[in-house]
Write a protein that holds these residues in place. Sequence first.
Motif, PDB file in Angstrom:
ATOM      1  N   UNK A  37      12.175   3.108 -15.424  1.00 25.52           N
ATOM      2  CA  UNK A  37      11.042   2.867 -14.535  1.00 25.52           C
ATOM      3  C   UNK A  37       9.951   2.107 -15.278  1.00 25.52           C
ATOM      4  N   UNK A  38       9.534   0.993 -14.706  1.00 26.22           N
ATOM      5  CA  UNK A  38       8.468   0.171 -15.284  1.00 26.22           C
ATOM      6  C   UNK A  38       8.783  -0.258 -16.717  1.00 26.22           C
ATOM      7  N   UNK A  39      10.059  -0.478 -16.972  1.00 26.41           N
ATOM      8  CA  UNK A  39      10.466  -0.983 -18.269  1.00 26.41           C
ATOM      9  C   UNK A  39      10.566   0.064 -19.366  1.00 26.41           C
ATOM     10  N   UNK A  40      10.364   1.347 -19.033  1.00 24.30           N
ATOM     11  CA  UNK A  40      10.422   2.372 -20.073  1.00 24.30           C
ATOM     12  C   UNK A  40      11.869   2.636 -20.483  1.00 24.30           C
ATOM     13  N   UNK A  41      12.095   2.715 -21.796  1.00 24.89           N
ATOM     14  CA  UNK A  41      13.456   2.929 -22.309  1.00 24.89           C
ATOM     15  C   UNK A  41      13.419   3.813 -23.548  1.00 24.89           C
ATOM     16  N   UNK A  42      12.627   4.892 -23.490  1.00 24.59           N
ATOM     17  CA  UNK A  42      12.447   5.722 -24.670  1.00 24.59           C
ATOM     18  C   UNK A  42      12.942   7.146 -24.554  1.00 24.59           C
ATOM     19  N   UNK A  43      13.712   7.456 -23.519  1.00 21.81           N
ATOM     20  CA  UNK A  43      14.203   8.827 -23.359  1.00 21.81           C
ATOM     21  C   UNK A  43      15.398   9.078 -24.273  1.00 21.81           C
ATOM     22  N   UNK A  44      15.340  10.185 -24.994  1.00 23.69           N
ATOM     23  CA  UNK A  44      16.462  10.619 -25.834  1.00 23.69           C
ATOM     24  C   UNK A  44      16.846  12.016 -25.363  1.00 23.69           C
ATOM     25  N   UNK A  45      18.043  12.159 -24.807  1.00 21.93           N
ATOM     26  CA  UNK A  45      18.473  13.474 -24.337  1.00 21.93           C
ATOM     27  C   UNK A  45      19.968  13.636 -24.535  1.00 21.93           C
ATOM     28  N   UNK A  46      20.375  14.853 -24.784  1.00 16.64           N
ATOM     29  CA  UNK A  46      21.789  15.127 -25.010  1.00 16.64           C
ATOM     30  C   UNK A  46      22.054  16.615 -24.868  1.00 16.64           C
ATOM     31  N   UNK A  47      23.292  16.939 -24.593  1.00 15.09           N
ATOM     32  CA  UNK A  47      23.753  18.331 -24.604  1.00 15.09           C
ATOM     33  C   UNK A  47      24.521  18.568 -25.899  1.00 15.09           C
ATOM     34  N   UNK A  48      24.329  19.739 -26.485  1.00 22.17           N
ATOM     35  CA  UNK A  48      25.137  20.137 -27.638  1.00 22.17           C
ATOM     36  C   UNK A  48      25.873  21.419 -27.251  1.00 22.17           C
ATOM     37  N   UNK A  49      27.146  21.524 -27.698  1.00 14.15           N
ATOM     38  CA  UNK A  49      28.016  22.586 -27.190  1.00 14.15           C
ATOM     39  C   UNK A  49      28.801  23.213 -28.334  1.00 14.15           C
ATOM     40  N   UNK A  50      28.800  24.534 -28.370  1.00  9.84           N
ATOM     41  CA  UNK A  50      29.449  25.263 -29.460  1.00  9.84           C
ATOM     42  C   UNK A  50      30.962  25.128 -29.454  1.00  9.84           C
ATOM     43  N   UNK A  51      31.553  24.716 -28.326  1.00 11.14           N
ATOM     44  CA  UNK A  51      32.999  24.537 -28.263  1.00 11.14           C
ATOM     45  C   UNK A  51      33.419  23.089 -28.515  1.00 11.14           C
ATOM     46  N   UNK A  52      32.443  22.222 -28.696  1.00  9.04           N
ATOM     47  CA  UNK A  52      32.731  20.814 -29.032  1.00  9.04           C
ATOM     48  C   UNK A  52      31.744  20.436 -30.126  1.00  9.04           C
ATOM     49  N   UNK A  53      31.930  21.031 -31.282  1.00  9.82           N
ATOM     50  CA  UNK A  53      30.899  21.047 -32.319  1.00  9.82           C
ATOM     51  C   UNK A  53      30.563  19.679 -32.891  1.00  9.82           C
ATOM     52  N   UNK A  54      31.478  18.717 -32.784  1.00 15.42           N
ATOM     53  CA  UNK A  54      31.219  17.385 -33.331  1.00 15.42           C
ATOM     54  C   UNK A  54      31.229  16.302 -32.251  1.00 15.42           C
ATOM     55  N   UNK A  55      31.278  16.707 -30.994  1.00 16.54           N
ATOM     56  CA  UNK A  55      31.346  15.747 -29.888  1.00 16.54           C
ATOM     57  C   UNK A  55      29.949  15.321 -29.458  1.00 16.54           C
ATOM     58  N   UNK A  56      29.730  14.006 -29.358  1.00 18.48           N
ATOM     59  CA  UNK A  56      28.451  13.457 -28.908  1.00 18.48           C
ATOM     60  C   UNK A  56      28.494  13.348 -27.386  1.00 18.48           C
ATOM     61  N   UNK A  57      27.580  14.029 -26.712  1.00 23.28           N
ATOM     62  CA  UNK A  57      27.576  14.111 -25.257  1.00 23.28           C
ATOM     63  C   UNK A  57      26.416  13.344 -24.620  1.00 23.28           C
ATOM     64  N   UNK A  58      25.747  12.492 -25.391  1.00 28.34           N
ATOM     65  CA  UNK A  58      24.533  11.834 -24.915  1.00 28.34           C
ATOM     66  C   UNK A  58      24.766  10.888 -23.741  1.00 28.34           C
ATOM     67  N   UNK A  59      25.989  10.405 -23.571  1.00 29.21           N
ATOM     68  CA  UNK A  59      26.269   9.448 -22.494  1.00 29.21           C
ATOM     69  C   UNK A  59      26.540  10.118 -21.153  1.00 29.21           C
ATOM     70  N   UNK A  60      26.600  11.427 -21.126  1.00 29.83           N
ATOM     71  CA  UNK A  60      26.875  12.129 -19.872  1.00 29.83           C
ATOM     72  C   UNK A  60      25.687  12.024 -18.914  1.00 29.83           C
TER      73      UNK A  60
END
Length: 217
Positions: A37-60
């Motif tokens: 929105x309005x050119x903003x591109x600074x959100x960083x969010x992700x899920x971390x999961x104890x059953x996928x300890x090395x899996x990066x889920x940020x693209x979900x």
Amino acid sequence: MSSVIKTVFTGVALAGLTCQCISAPPKSRTVSFQEGANGYAGTVDTEIWALATTTILAANPNASSDSNNDGGESQVLLRFDDIIGDQKGQINPHARVISAKLLVSAFDQGDTVNLHRMLVPFDRAATWNSVVAGISADGFEASRHKDSFTFGKISANASEIVFDVTDTVQSWVNGDDNHGWAFLNTGGNGWDFYTSEAEILSQRPKLVVELSDAPVH
């Protein structure tokens, strides 16, 4: 015959007469930050999961806060970068925050979820292992004090959940490091919401801040 002439002076002291001048209160303004929105591109969010300890889920496009997600805890980390500065649309350093609200769009209700201020940094590549077995609200990784919470319910006519984060945003404006928040579930019924990767822009997390540019004394 005499006459009386009344003259009104504003902001003037004349012939021993004083006038108290009242300055206008500082104006408030509202700024908001939402990915795309309005050119903003600074959100960083992700899920971390104890059953996928090395899996990066940020693209979900969605994330779950659940203390028992198929047998392992899942947590959600969220931060808005580049919100403080002198550029248009940013929060001026040392401004007074009148109110700050974090809005997320939930689609699966669950147990109560507490929102804790993060005290350590993370990035989009964060995993359960990279933050050392998840985040604890222990006063070191995340604040023991919760900023806000949701009972995990979703109303029939709106999925938007509002968290009051005024105190934390004010602390960042005053100079504390912005490491975002952690969503920590208190039970085993997961609470899910859309992330900054959601296809529909209006469903992405949004930070709305009402502020006065008059500095905090």
